[in-house]
Design an enzyme around this catalytic site. Structure first.
Site, mmCIF file in Angstrom:
data_model
loop_
_atom_site.group_PDB
_atom_site.id
_atom_site.type_symbol
_atom_site.label_atom_id
_atom_site.label_comp_id
_atom_site.label_asym_id
_atom_site.label_seq_id
_atom_site.Cartn_x
_atom_site.Cartn_y
_atom_site.Cartn_z
ATOM 1 N N PRO A 135 8.235 -23.567 -15.030
ATOM 2 C CA PRO A 135 6.973 -24.213 -15.409
ATOM 3 C C PRO A 135 6.106 -24.751 -14.256
ATOM 4 O O PRO A 135 5.920 -25.955 -14.100
ATOM 5 C CB PRO A 135 7.436 -25.342 -16.331
ATOM 6 C CG PRO A 135 8.783 -25.708 -15.807
ATOM 7 C CD PRO A 135 9.396 -24.408 -15.356
ATOM 8 N N CYS A 136 5.543 -23.836 -13.505
ATOM 9 C CA CYS A 136 4.671 -24.238 -12.399
ATOM 10 C C CYS A 136 3.400 -24.925 -12.901
ATOM 11 O O CYS A 136 2.775 -25.686 -12.157
ATOM 12 C CB CYS A 136 4.331 -23.035 -11.533
ATOM 13 S SG CYS A 136 3.666 -21.625 -12.432
#
Length: 166
Positions: A135-136
């Site tokens: 989850p950047c």
């Protein structure tokens, strides 16, 4: 983006509420998830399409559940080996960010023992090969600014809204 290409890598497309996505995997692990036109995307055209790959089927199903608001944790096998040791360290740290939470590039640097590496952390986050699942989008600029998402800042905001972080 230059990625290791394993001969058995296959791909499929996924229609998401935020635009078309490409998923790529080997028989054993996911190697790419990205929005069409995303910065740093590999050229996936040479990879054959497949609807039979179990990893791709599982990934598509879990992403559809995520977009429907029914899933916040993914359990598909990941292959993050195409990154440098530093990138892999950053990507592993991203995996610890729960849905509905955020961190900053500086916070990520601090948490991996490299507090001065803010720009390097930003570069590693930007080259994350497995969007959403790694989850950047949960990483913000200092002061909470919505900066730097390879899939576009509008998509970053939409993902954070979906997760209740905005």
């Amino acid at each position: 983006m230059t990625m290791k290409h394993f001969p058995e890598t296959v791909r499929q497309t996924l229609a998401s509420p935020l635009g078309p996505m490409t998923l790529a995997a080997t028989e054993s692990a996911l190697v790419w998830v990205g929005f069409d036109g995303q910065r740093h995307a590999p050229d996936t055209a040479a990879w054959p399409t497949s609807r039979a790959n179990a990893v791709l089927r599982q990934t598509a199903e879990q992403l559809q559940q995520y977009f429907a608001g029914d899933r916040t944790v993914f359990d598909v096998p990941l292959d993050l080996s195409q990154g440098t040791a530093f990138q892999q360290q950053v990507w592993q740290r991203l995996l610890t960010l729960a849905a509905g939470t955020t961190s900053t590039y500086g916070g990520i640097g601090q948490s991996i023992g490299n507090p001065k590496a803010v720009r390097a952390v930003g570069a590693a986050v930007g080259r994350n090969p497995i969007s959403i699942i790694v989850p950047c989008h949960r990483v913000l600029g200092s002061g909470g600014a919505l900066t730097g998402y390879a899939g576009g800042v509008d998509r970053k905001a939409a993902l954070l809204r979906l997760e209740g972080a905005l």
